[in-house]
Design an enzyme around this catalytic site. Structure first.
Site, PDB file in Angstrom:
ATOM      1  N   GLU A  20       0.808  -1.229   0.000  1.00  0.00           N
ATOM      2  CA  GLU A  20       0.000   0.000   0.000  1.00  0.00           C
ATOM      3  C   GLU A  20       0.839   1.275   0.000  1.00  0.00           C
ATOM      4  OE1 GLU A  20      -0.448  -2.800   1.774  1.00  0.00           O
ATOM      5  OE2 GLU A  20      -2.162  -2.543   3.116  1.00  0.00           O
ATOM      6  N   ASN A  21       2.004   1.213   0.630  1.00  0.00           N
ATOM      7  CA  ASN A  21       2.804   2.426   0.754  1.00  0.00           C
ATOM      8  C   ASN A  21       3.546   2.787  -0.530  1.00  0.00           C
ATOM      9  OD1 ASN A  21       4.304   0.073   1.317  1.00  0.00           O
ATOM     10  ND2 ASN A  21       5.906   1.255   2.311  1.00  0.00           N
TER      11      ASN A  21
END
Lengths: 217, 228
Positions: A48-49
């Protein structure tokens, strides 16, 4: 959950990760599936990052301080990795570019509702990326212990905790069983070695249909 | 050529009490610890901080929390900071949680001059409570307003003196979006080079989105690998 049961569950669930898939693995147990992927299956992992093509965890001595996964683990880059910002990272999630996400759970209901982000008054860390992954990924599978630490079934008729997303779960892998979510409820398809159908039914707080052929794993 | 290189004290001194301040970073990577340290020294109060997370105890945003400078956090997840959770539970600060990609889009919407976004993300959850919900094209959508900020503090691997910026690996994360959303953008960089030294094809955040460039004097302990 014994180490044996956990390893068996991870081995079984890892067959979900198929050649050519773009996959997000949730923090905790799901992340460990990477170590059990079928030989010859090339998968691309999303974090996600802001990374696609997430490589294996690295020891602290070899860690790049700028390169972590969404759980804060120091990971590595692979041939074919890419970095991008958080908007683009979730654009690919909402657009349906992921093939699969494997998530943990506090509760899964027989209709596929998922609660995995909050226990009011006890655990309120915030939602992170869980809603988007659960709501927008074409195939959502849950990897969790069958029961919580108090021995309560995590598989329930209806979730009592705040939902992450409605009717999002396709399949549930636990240390005891593999269950699919159908239009009319759950069907028990596989059970762990050493257990009987009755053991699983007794440990589950939702009605289970039983598949014609039960496979052991 | 517009030179935007600035002294850290002069840059941060612009932030008044009550400001809304966007802060880049996801965990350690991309968090502008150097600028945050100066913001603690500067002491502006009643701040609304917009960030993915609240760092960990004793790091980054936690210094602002401990120093009583924060009124509200707009975040996605604060699970790694027990102090932030305690302050939320004891109502010492207000906390607004957003789905991670929706926080990104609300910032991007502000940065792109849009009035908001329409999404069904979270529509079945408690996060939809109190929000405007409309039916558009036959589907129920939440109207999510843009998040516009007074200031953004971002961290770059390298910047040129005119404010063109590049990030490293997963230190990119929310930084480009925070820069877009704010009226005044202060960028700390591990290295500041003369204009022309960065390949114009490889800029992540272009200079029109950056107002002040500050070179980090020395990378503090907080930038290092965390051994858990």
């Amino acid at each position: 959950m014994s180490l044996d049961a956990k390893t068996r569950m991870l081995h079984r669930a890892a067959h979900e990760l198929k050649d050519g898939m773009f996959i997000n693995l949730g923090i905790g147990l799901p992340t460990q599936l990477v170590n059990y992927v079928d030989e010859g299956a090339n998968v691309c992992l999303h974090s996600e990052n802001g990374m696609s093509g997430v490589g294996p965890l690295v020891p602290y001595e070899k860690a790049d301080r700028n390169l972590i996964d969404a759980g804060g683990g120091y990971v590595s880059r692979l041939a074919g990795s890419a970095f991008f910002d958080s908007a683009l990272s979730f654009a690919m999630v909402r657009r349906g570019r992921l093939d699969l996400t494997v998530l943990g759970a506090f509760e899964v209901a027989m209709n596929g509702d998922l609660a995995n982000w909050m226990i009011p008054g006890k655990f309120t860390p915030g939602i992170g990326g869980a809603i988007e992954l659960a709501q927008k990924t074409p195939r959502v599978v849950i990897l969790t212990t069958h029961q919580d630490k108090k021995g309560q079934s995590k598989i329930v008729r209806e979730c009592s905790l705040p939902l992450t997303a409605k009717k999002c779960v396709n399949r549930i892998y636990t240390d005891m069983a593999v269950m699919d979510v159908l239009e009319d409820g759950l069907i028990l398809k596989e059970i762990a070695d050493g257990l009987s159908i009755e053991d699983v039914v007794k440990a589950t707080a939702a009605p289970l249909q039983i598949a014609d052929t039960i496979v052991h794993f | 050529m517009i030179i935007k290189q600035s002294d850290v004290r002069e840059a941060i001194a612009r932030i008044p009490d009550g400001a809304t301040v966007c802060v880049g970073g996801f965990g350690v990577p991309g968090t502008p610890f150097y600028l945050l340290q100066e913001l603690v020294r500067h002491g502006a109060k009643d701040l609304t901080i917009v960030k993915n997370d609240a760092n960990e105890r004793g790091m980054g945003v936690d210094h602002l929390l401990k120093n009583g400078q924060v009124k509200k956090l707009i975040v996605t997840h604060i699970g790694l900071n027990a102090n932030a959770i305690r302050m939320m539970n004891e109502a010492e600060i207000e906390v607004e949680f957003n789905p991670q990609g929706i926080l990104a889009e609300k910032l991007r919407a502000a940065g792109a001059g849009l009035q908001g976004i329409l999404t069904d993300v979270g529509i079945d959850t408690t996060l939809a409570e109190g929000k405007t919900i409309i039916t558009y094209d036959g589907r129920q959508c939440i109207v999510e307003p843009p998040i516009k900020a007074d200031f953004a503090l971002i961290h770059a691997a390298i910047a040129d003196q005119t404010g063109n910026v590049r990030y490293s690996a997963t230190a990119q994360n929310f930084n480009p979006l925070m820069a877009m959303a704010a009226d005044c953008v202060i960028c700390e960089a591990e290295q500041v080079v003369e204009a022309g030294r960065l390949d114009a094809d490889l800029i992540h955040t272009p200079s029109p989105f950056v107002d002040h460039v500050v070179e980090i004097a020395e990378l503090s302990e907080e930038y290092n690998v965390i051994r858990r």
